[in-house]
Design a protein around this motif. Structure first.
Motif, PDB file in Angstrom:
ATOM      1  N   SER A 234      49.929  29.628  20.955  1.00 18.27           N
ATOM      2  CA  SER A 234      48.709  29.211  20.271  1.00 18.27           C
ATOM      3  C   SER A 234      48.698  29.747  18.852  1.00 18.27           C
ATOM      4  O   SER A 234      49.355  30.749  18.552  1.00 18.27           O
ATOM      5  CB  SER A 234      47.477  29.753  21.008  1.00 18.27           C
ATOM      6  OG  SER A 234      47.317  31.125  20.699  1.00 18.27           O
ATOM      7  N   PRO A 235      47.950  29.120  17.950  1.00 19.11           N
ATOM      8  CA  PRO A 235      47.840  29.623  16.581  1.00 19.11           C
ATOM      9  C   PRO A 235      47.268  31.031  16.541  1.00 19.11           C
ATOM     10  O   PRO A 235      47.670  31.844  15.711  1.00 19.11           O
ATOM     11  CB  PRO A 235      46.876  28.637  15.912  1.00 19.11           C
ATOM     12  CG  PRO A 235      46.893  27.416  16.755  1.00 19.11           C
ATOM     13  CD  PRO A 235      47.207  27.862  18.147  1.00 19.11           C
ATOM     14  N   ARG A 236      46.329  31.332  17.450  1.00 18.68           N
ATOM     15  CA  ARG A 236      45.728  32.667  17.430  1.00 18.68           C
ATOM     16  C   ARG A 236      46.746  33.733  17.758  1.00 18.68           C
ATOM     17  O   ARG A 236      46.774  34.800  17.160  1.00 18.68           O
ATOM     18  CB  ARG A 236      44.565  32.736  18.432  1.00 18.68           C
ATOM     19  CG  ARG A 236      43.250  32.321  17.799  1.00 18.68           C
ATOM     20  CD  ARG A 236      42.102  32.572  18.741  1.00 18.68           C
ATOM     21  NE  ARG A 236      41.879  33.994  18.990  1.00 18.68           N
ATOM     22  CZ  ARG A 236      41.064  34.450  19.928  1.00 18.68           C
ATOM     23  NH1 ARG A 236      40.418  33.607  20.717  1.00 18.68           N
ATOM     24  NH2 ARG A 236      40.903  35.735  20.097  1.00 18.68           N
ATOM     25  N   GLU A 237      47.603  33.425  18.728  1.00 19.85           N
ATOM     26  CA  GLU A 237      48.613  34.418  19.083  1.00 19.85           C
ATOM     27  C   GLU A 237      49.584  34.629  17.913  1.00 19.85           C
ATOM     28  O   GLU A 237      49.964  35.748  17.599  1.00 19.85           O
ATOM     29  CB  GLU A 237      49.380  33.967  20.334  1.00 19.85           C
ATOM     30  CG  GLU A 237      50.381  35.038  20.749  1.00 19.85           C
ATOM     31  CD  GLU A 237      51.060  34.744  22.057  1.00 19.85           C
ATOM     32  OE1 GLU A 237      50.380  34.299  23.003  1.00 19.85           O
ATOM     33  OE2 GLU A 237      52.291  34.945  22.132  1.00 19.85           O
ATOM     34  N   ASN A 265      47.911  27.194   6.198  1.00 15.20           N
ATOM     35  CA  ASN A 265      46.961  27.180   7.316  1.00 15.20           C
ATOM     36  C   ASN A 265      46.209  28.493   7.262  1.00 15.20           C
ATOM     37  O   ASN A 265      46.696  29.527   7.739  1.00 15.20           O
ATOM     38  CB  ASN A 265      47.691  27.124   8.668  1.00 15.20           C
ATOM     39  CG  ASN A 265      48.424  25.817   8.872  1.00 15.20           C
ATOM     40  OD1 ASN A 265      47.865  24.750   8.672  1.00 15.20           O
ATOM     41  ND2 ASN A 265      49.683  25.920   9.274  1.00 15.20           N
ATOM     42  N   ARG A 266      45.043  28.470   6.656  1.00 14.41           N
ATOM     43  CA  ARG A 266      44.251  29.703   6.564  1.00 14.41           C
ATOM     44  C   ARG A 266      43.936  30.204   7.968  1.00 14.41           C
ATOM     45  O   ARG A 266      43.507  29.418   8.819  1.00 14.41           O
ATOM     46  CB  ARG A 266      42.950  29.450   5.819  1.00 14.41           C
ATOM     47  CG  ARG A 266      43.131  29.327   4.324  1.00 14.41           C
ATOM     48  CD  ARG A 266      41.848  28.920   3.639  1.00 14.41           C
ATOM     49  NE  ARG A 266      42.122  28.681   2.222  1.00 14.41           N
ATOM     50  CZ  ARG A 266      41.873  29.559   1.251  1.00 14.41           C
ATOM     51  NH1 ARG A 266      41.316  30.723   1.551  1.00 14.41           N
ATOM     52  NH2 ARG A 266      42.168  29.297   0.007  1.00 14.41           N
ATOM     53  N   GLY A 267      44.145  31.501   8.194  1.00 15.93           N
ATOM     54  CA  GLY A 267      43.830  32.068   9.495  1.00 15.93           C
ATOM     55  C   GLY A 267      44.972  31.975  10.492  1.00 15.93           C
ATOM     56  O   GLY A 267      44.881  32.500  11.587  1.00 15.93           O
ATOM     57  N   VAL A 268      46.057  31.291  10.130  1.00  8.65           N
ATOM     58  CA  VAL A 268      47.214  31.270  11.017  1.00  8.65           C
ATOM     59  C   VAL A 268      48.309  32.146  10.397  1.00  8.65           C
ATOM     60  O   VAL A 268      48.347  33.348  10.658  1.00  8.65           O
ATOM     61  CB  VAL A 268      47.714  29.833  11.310  1.00  8.65           C
ATOM     62  CG1 VAL A 268      48.858  29.863  12.320  1.00  8.65           C
ATOM     63  CG2 VAL A 268      46.567  28.973  11.822  1.00  8.65           C
ATOM     64  N   GLU A 269      49.164  31.587   9.533  1.00  6.93           N
ATOM     65  CA  GLU A 269      50.221  32.434   8.973  1.00  6.93           C
ATOM     66  C   GLU A 269      49.709  33.330   7.838  1.00  6.93           C
ATOM     67  O   GLU A 269      50.359  34.306   7.459  1.00  6.93           O
ATOM     68  CB  GLU A 269      51.418  31.596   8.512  1.00  6.93           C
ATOM     69  CG  GLU A 269      51.167  30.672   7.339  1.00  6.93           C
ATOM     70  CD  GLU A 269      50.736  29.274   7.766  1.00  6.93           C
ATOM     71  OE1 GLU A 269      50.583  29.056   8.979  1.00  6.93           O
ATOM     72  OE2 GLU A 269      50.554  28.408   6.888  1.00  6.93           O
TER      73      GLU A 269
END
Lengths: 318, 169
Positions: A234-237, A265-269
Motif C-alpha cells: 500500500s502507499p501508506r506502507e 505523490n505528496r504523502g507517498v514518496e
C-alpha cells in the motif's frame, strides 16, 4: 562532437557530458531574457513522437525547440493511427515523409529509439524507452546537482524507490558515475533486486541507511499502476518505510538537496513539507530541463553540414 | 608572420580610440554603454571604459556572445562553446558602442546587431574596433578605428591581449 543521436547515457564519454552541461548552463541565460528566443534552429522541424503519456518532458522539449526558433510538431499516440494498429516503423515512415530534422521519441519498449536511429537519417532523442533510459532527465538532474555542489566528482547521490523499473534512475546512475559521483540506492526488495548488481551502485535496504551518507536524495515516483500487484502492499506502507519526511530530512542534514523527477505523490514518496522546503530543488529541475534540452537540440542539429556559400568566410576567421 | 602592433603601437591605437570616443560622445543625451563582443572585444571595451571614466564619462558595461546568431552554424565546422551574454542595463534608450578587436567580413557585427535588438531598442549603435583588416562581405563600417591594415583574404589577424600585440600571418 556529440554524434547523431541521444539514445542513452550509458557509455557516453565524460567530455561529452561536460560539454552538454556547459552548453546548458549558457542556455539558461536565454530563459532570463525578455525575448526568450534565439535563432540557431530557424526553419528546422522537431517532431515529438510520444507513445506514452507525458506532459512535462514533451512540453519541455517543445519549449526548448521553440526557444531555438525551430518548428515543432506533436505526434501523440492517442490521436494517431497506432491505435488503429499501425506499426512503429510505419508511423516513423509517415513522419519521415514530413522531412523532420529531429524526432523526440518516448516508447514503452526499451530500444525503440535505437531502432528509429538505425533506420532513419534524422536525429533521434530518447525521451524515455521502457525501463531502459531517460537520458535528458539524467542530464538535467546532473546539471541541478552540479549547480549546488559545484562539481559532480565525489558527490554522493542516494536514489530511493523503484530503481528496478526506473529509466530515470538508470540514466542517472550511468551519467553520475561517469562524472565521478557515488550512487547509493535503497528501496523495497521487490523494487531493488539483485539484477541491479550489474549497475555501478551501492545497494542498501532502508532509506535511513542512504540518507545519512548523501549530499543528494533523489526520490522516484511510486507508480500507482504497479501497486496491488504483489510489488507493494500500500502507499501508506511505502511512505512509512521509504518516504522522505521532515524527520528523515533533518537526520540527513541541512545541506542535503532533495530531488524528484515529477510528478510527485505528496504523502507517498515525499511528504508535503519536504516537497515545499528550501532544500527541495524540484522546480529548479524543471527549469534546468528546458536548458538541457536546448543544449541537446543545439549540439545535435547544429552540427549538420550545409553547402557553404561560395566565397563566404566564416566567423572563425575574424 | 609579422607584427602589426607592438605594445607601444597598441597603446597608441587604444589612445586614438579613446580620444575619438570622447569627442564622438560629446553632446549625447542618452546614457552610453560599451558592449564588448566576446571574446576579443571584451578586454578592449574594459580599457576604453577605464579611459572614458578617467575623463569623467561614465558608461555601462556589457558583453555579447554571438554564437547563437551566427550565419554559418551549418557549415559543418565544429562549433565553439557557447559563451555568456550579459547586458545589465536597460537596452531600450541607451546609446551602445559595440566594441570588437578585429573587423573583417562584418558578419560578426551583423549577428551582434541582431542579438542586441532582441534585448530592446537602443537609442543608437556605433561600432568601435581596434583593427580594420578590410574584406567586408556586408555593408557594415566602423565609426571608430584604431588601425587599418591591408591584408589578404586568407590571412589571420590575431590580437594578443596578454602581450599587447597584434599579429598578421
Amino acid at each position: 562532437m556529440i554524434g547523431k543521436d541521444l539514445l542513452q547515457l550509458r557509455g557516453m564519454p565524460r567530455e561529452t557530458i561536460a560539454t552538454i552541461l556547459d552548453t546548458a548552463d549558457q542556455m539558461r541565460e536565454v530563459g532570463r531574457r525578455r525575448v526568450k528566443k534565439v535563432p540557431p534552429l530557424r526553419g528546422r522541424l522537431v517532431v515529438t513522437l510520444f507513445f506514452e503519456n507525458s506532459t512535462r518532458t514533451k512540453t519541455s522539449f517543445e519549449l526548448a525547440a521553440k526557444r531555438l526558433s525551430a518548428d515543432t510538431l506533436s505526434f501523440s499516440v492517442s490521436t494517431s493511427s497506432t491505435t488503429k494498429g499501425e506499426t512503429l516503423m510505419d508511423t516513423a515512415r509517415t513522419i519521415f515523409a514530413m522531412q523532420p530534422d529531429a524526432v523526440v521519441v518516448r516508447h514503452g519498449c526499451a530500444g525503440a529509439p535505437h531502432l528509429l536511429a538505425r533506420n532513419f537519417g534524422w536525429h533521434v532523442l530518447n525521451a524515455g524507452d521502457g525501463i531502459h533510459e531517460h537520458p535528458s532527465q539524467g542530464l538535467l538532474d546532473m546539471l541541478t546537482i552540479r549547480d549546488r555542489l559545484g562539481s559532480l566528482d565525489g558527490a554522493r547521490v542516494a536514489i530511493v524507490g523503484d530503481v528496478q523499473h526506473s529509466r530515470v534512475a538508470r540514466s542517472n546512475i550511468w551519467g553520475l558515475t561517469t562524472m565521478g559521483a557515488r550512487v547509493l540506492v535503497a528501496g523495497p526488495g521487490t523494487m531493488c533486486r539483485a539484477e541491479l548488481a550489474g549497475l555501478p551502485v551501492e545497494m542498501r535496504h532502508t532509506i535511513d541507511d542512504v540518507v545519512r551518507d548523501a549530499d543528494v536524495i533523489m526520490l522516484l515516483r511510486i507508480q500507482h499502476e504497479r501497486l496491488g500487484r504483489g510489488v507493494l502492499p500500500s502507499p501508506r506502507e511505502y511512505a512509512s518505510f521509504y518516504g522522505l519526511d521532515l524527520a528523515r530530512l533533518k537526520a540527513a542534514g541541512p545541506n542535503v538537496m532533495v530531488m524528484h523527477p515529477g510528478p510527485i505523490n505528496r504523502g507517498v514518496e515525499i511528504s508535503a513539507d519536504v516537497a515545499d522546503s528550501a532544500q527541495s530543488v524540484i522546480l529548479d529541475q524543471v527549469t534546468n530541463g528546458i536548458a538541457v534540452r536546448m543544449a541537446l537540440l543545439y549540439l545535435l542539429l547544429g552540427s549538420d553540414g550545409a553547402p557553404e556559400t561560395a566565397g563566404g568566410t566564416s566567423h572563425a576567421a575574424d | 608572420m609579422s607584427l602589426v602592433l607592438d605594445p607601444a603601437g597598441m597603446a597608441a591605437a587604444v589612445d586614438r580610440l579613446a580620444e575619438g570616443l570622447i569627442t564622438g560622445l560629446q553632446g549625447q543625451t542618452a546614457p552610453v554603454a560599451l558592449v564588448g563582443i566576446r571574446t576579443g572585444g571584451v578586454p578592449l571595451a574594459e580599457r576604453l571604459r577605464a579611459r572614458l571614466a578617467a575623463s569623467g564619462i561614465p558608461t555601462s558595461r556589457g558583453h555579447l556572445d554571438i554564437t547563437l546568431y551566427r550565419d554559418d552554424l551549418y557549415t559543418g565546422l565544429e562549433k565553439p562553446l557557447l559563451g555568456d551574454t550579459d547586458l545589465p542595463f536597460e537596452v531600450t534608450g541607451t546609446g551602445i558602442v559595440l566594441v570588437d578587436d578585429v573587423l573583417f567580413t562584418g558578419r560578426t557585427i551583423r549577428a551582434a546587431l541582431g542579438e542586441l535588438h532582441d534585448f530592446g531598442r537602443p537609442a543608437w549603435v556605433r561600432l568601435c574596433v581596434l583593427v580594420d583588416r578590410g574584406h567586408r562581405e556586408l555593408p557594415i563600417q566602423p565609426d571608430f578605428v584604431g588601425l587599418r591594415v591591408e591584408t589578404q583574404l586568407g590571412d589571420r589577424v590575431t590580437v594578443d591581449w596578454a602581450r599587447d600585440e597584434v599579429l598578421l600571418r
